[in-house]
Write a protein that holds these residues in place. Structure first.
Motif, mmCIF file in Angstrom:
data_model
loop_
_atom_site.group_PDB
_atom_site.id
_atom_site.type_symbol
_atom_site.label_atom_id
_atom_site.label_comp_id
_atom_site.label_asym_id
_atom_site.label_seq_id
_atom_site.Cartn_x
_atom_site.Cartn_y
_atom_site.Cartn_z
ATOM 1 N N GLU A 17 49.531 11.529 94.323
ATOM 2 C CA GLU A 17 50.161 12.603 94.903
ATOM 3 C C GLU A 17 51.130 12.688 93.544
ATOM 4 O O GLU A 17 52.112 14.035 94.363
ATOM 5 N N GLY A 18 52.018 12.460 93.609
ATOM 6 C CA GLY A 18 53.355 12.837 91.942
ATOM 7 C C GLY A 18 54.617 12.665 93.212
ATOM 8 O O GLY A 18 55.489 14.367 92.950
ATOM 9 N N ARG A 19 54.931 11.958 94.016
ATOM 10 C CA ARG A 19 55.896 12.285 94.689
ATOM 11 C C ARG A 19 57.291 12.105 93.976
ATOM 12 O O ARG A 19 58.444 12.621 94.089
ATOM 13 N N CYS A 20 57.339 11.472 92.718
ATOM 14 C CA CYS A 20 58.886 11.043 92.298
ATOM 15 C C CYS A 20 58.434 11.626 90.256
ATOM 16 O O CYS A 20 57.437 11.762 90.507
ATOM 17 N N ALA A 21 59.339 11.312 89.371
ATOM 18 C CA ALA A 21 58.726 12.020 88.498
ATOM 19 C C ALA A 21 58.383 10.919 87.373
ATOM 20 O O ALA A 21 57.530 11.481 86.544
ATOM 21 N N THR A 22 57.839 9.758 88.310
ATOM 22 C CA THR A 22 57.604 8.596 87.517
ATOM 23 C C THR A 22 55.774 8.870 87.749
ATOM 24 O O THR A 22 55.163 8.976 86.802
ATOM 25 N N CYS A 23 55.599 9.234 88.863
ATOM 26 C CA CYS A 23 54.462 9.350 89.029
ATOM 27 C C CYS A 23 54.042 10.564 88.320
ATOM 28 O O CYS A 23 52.822 10.409 88.314
ATOM 29 N N ARG A 24 55.108 11.735 88.185
ATOM 30 C CA ARG A 24 54.484 12.717 87.541
ATOM 31 C C ARG A 24 54.193 12.572 86.419
ATOM 32 O O ARG A 24 53.629 12.813 85.674
ATOM 33 N N ALA A 25 54.640 11.704 85.784
ATOM 34 C CA ALA A 25 54.596 11.414 84.427
ATOM 35 C C ALA A 25 53.664 10.702 83.995
ATOM 36 O O ALA A 25 52.903 10.747 83.023
ATOM 37 N N ALA A 26 53.309 9.714 85.068
ATOM 38 C CA ALA A 26 51.408 9.023 84.944
ATOM 39 C C ALA A 26 50.702 9.533 84.917
ATOM 40 O O ALA A 26 50.083 9.623 84.565
ATOM 41 N N ARG A 27 50.729 10.252 86.137
ATOM 42 C CA ARG A 27 49.716 11.475 86.614
ATOM 43 C C ARG A 27 49.787 12.407 85.308
ATOM 44 O O ARG A 27 47.734 12.282 84.222
#
Length: 61
Positions: A17-27
């Protein structure tokens, strides 16, 4: 590996879902579509092929 089953340690939501900066970076790290062969290796192969072509030209030319 895909990120559809990973849970973010920062926000506790699915990474997909990429809700936070950490999610977006990992994705983005998981979905990086770069060359799998290092450019230096490609250059070395091209130089070796050029050298072989020059040697063959000298022998058969």
């Amino acid at each position: 590996m895909s990120c559809e089953h990973l849970i973010c340690a920062q926000c506790s939501n699915p990474v997909v879902e990429g809700r936070c900066a950490t999610c977006r970076a990992a994705r983005s790290e998981l979905h990086r579509h770069g060359p799998s062969v290092p450019p230096a290796l490609i250059l070395a192969i091209l130089v070796a092929l050029l050298f072989a072509a020059l040697v063959l030209q000298r022998v058969y030319g």
